[in-house]
Enzyme design. Structure first.
Site, PDB file in Angstrom:
ATOM      1  CD1 TRP A   1      21.112 -34.957 -15.245  1.00 45.60           C
ATOM      2  CD2 TRP A   1      20.158 -34.616 -13.243  1.00 45.60           C
ATOM      3  NE1 TRP A   1      21.977 -34.204 -14.486  1.00 45.60           N
ATOM      4  CE2 TRP A   1      21.404 -33.984 -13.251  1.00 45.60           C
ATOM      5  CE3 TRP A   1      19.374 -34.543 -12.109  1.00 45.60           C
ATOM      6  CZ2 TRP A   1      21.882 -33.284 -12.152  1.00 45.60           C
ATOM      7  CZ3 TRP A   1      19.843 -33.849 -11.021  1.00 45.60           C
ATOM      8  CH2 TRP A   1      21.086 -33.226 -11.053  1.00 45.60           C
TER       9      TRP A   1
ATOM     10  N   GLY B   1      14.579 -38.660   0.429  1.00 38.20           N
ATOM     11  CA  GLY B   1      14.111 -39.688  -0.499  1.00 38.20           C
ATOM     12  C   GLY B   1      12.769 -40.318  -0.142  1.00 38.20           C
TER      13      GLY B   1
ATOM     14  CD  GLU C   1      -1.027  -2.174   2.423  1.00 36.76           C
ATOM     15  OE1 GLU C   1      -1.648  -2.533   3.431  1.00 36.76           O
ATOM     16  OE2 GLU C   1       0.140  -2.549   2.151  1.00 36.76           O
TER      17      GLU C   1
END
Length: 375
Positions: free
Chosen positions: A176, A304, A58
């Site tokens: 990957w 994991g 604001e």
């Protein structure tokens, strides 16, 4: 309020929400907030909360508007604060600006101050309308709302998985699974999180850095890297420890962990936190309480499988991002995405809500909530 007014209010509040989102990753433990100053149907100034400790949305918008704000309407996604914090009360700046009307997306969720800003402005003669796009405003600031109402961080689960449900092969290889575009988005998730967490198994198998590596100006804020390590097995030569002076590192262990190992990790720049532990590892509710008390509003859990399963089994996760890659490992001994309590009936499965789908090239990301309702 006329139907036309309601339509206009929604239009300008949507703009304020887009502005608020620009503060992602820079405002915690404060919320993301956007503000728009409007005269008639014309926007005359905009602002958002840019960084923690800086001027609120604001104030930024009203400073840009200057004298033109007199008689105008201020749209703001969160109720203006009416208390002294890192910055002065925003309600005073709103009054001094001369705006005639304030439209608020949602009330302040802090139980100690909720409604105070709106009531203060009304008591000084301003028109105040609240609850415009409230659901969207709440969705934007779920970590802030959960932390301010419960003291706990908002928990997001993240995993990259093959189509047949593996996060690694039987040898532990996982690089990957997802593609580069998915991994870039994962770094953005780290950038907007206060902490990123893994278990010691993942730390030993992958030797990750866990930093947020993304080009951004201002530079991306680095999350606290957290390792659940009951017996302090994290090697001093690991990437995490070697970069402890550069990126914050917290190692969470049990009370029986060796003191000598703690001293070595602390000397390397890590913070060691001792909590209750048992056969199932670190006591997760106690962990979340400890993280919340340190001001962490959001936690990204990257695994994991046992860690992900523990958060699910204990009902401690709030949402998830699962990246599915177009690969089939075909290895029954591969590491599954979730290792947790076995559920023999479909009726006992963990439900998910508000499921969304997004593609990153050939990868598909499924996101959703693990809590039925927003905080």
């Amino acid at each position: 309020m006329s139907r036309n007014d309601s339509s206009e209010d929604r239009f300008f509040m949507k703009r304020a929400l887009r502005l608020a989102a620009k503060g992602a990753g820079r405002t915690s433990p404060n919320p993301m907030v956007g503000a728009v100053v409007v005269r008639g149907k014309t926007t005359i100034a905009e602002g958002f909360h840019e960084f923690v400790g800086g001027p609120h949305a604001e104030v930024n918008a009203l400073r840009r508007a200057g004298e033109i704000a007199r008689g105008a309407t201020l749209y703001v996604t969160l109720e203006p604060c009416n208390h002294q914090g890192r910055t002065p009360p925003c309600t005073r700046a709103v009054l001094d600006s001369g705006v005639a009307r304030v439209v608020i997306g949602m009330e302040d969720p802090n139980p100690g101050v909720r409604g105070g800003g709106a009531s203060f402005l009304r008591s000084h003669g301003l028109q105040v309308h609240a609850g415009i796009l409230e659901k969207e405003c709440r969705a934007l600031n779920q970590p802030f709302i959960k932390h301010v109402t419960t003291g706990l961080p908002y928990v997001t689960l993240k995993a990259a998985v093959t189509l047949d449900g593996a996060i690694a092969s039987s040898s532990g290889d996982s690089k990957w699974i997802s593609n580069e575009r998915s991994r870039k988005f994962a770094h953005r998730l780290r950038c907007v999180s206060d902490g990123v967490l893994i278990g010691i198994g993942t730390a030993l198998a992958d030797d990750p850095l866990l930093s947020a590596r993304i080009r951004r100006r201002p530079a991306c804020r680095q999350p606290v890297r957290i390792v659940l390590d009951s017996l302090l097995r994290l090697p001093l030569e690991s990437a995490l420890v070697r970069t402890a002076a550069q990126f914050p590192l917290m190692v969470v262990c049990g009370w029986d962990a060796p003191r000598a190992r703690e001293e070595a990790l602390v000397d390397a720049g890590a913070e060691v936190v001792r909590l209750s532990s048992g056969k199932g590892g670190i006591h997760l509710p106690e962990l979340l309480g400890a993280l919340g008390s340190k001001g962490l509003c959001s936690l990204l859990v990257e695994g994991g499988a046992t860690v992900l399963g523990a958060f699910l089994d204990n009902g401690l996760a709030d949402d998830f991002h699962f990246f599915y890659a177009p690969k089939v490992l075909g290895d029954p001994a591969g590491i599954p995405m979730i290792r947790g309590r076995a559920r023999e009936r479909m009726a006992d499965a963990v439900p998910v809500f508000d499921v969304r789908v997004r593609r990153f090239g050939e990868d598909v990301m499924l996101s959703g909530r693990l809590t039925e309702h927003l905080y």
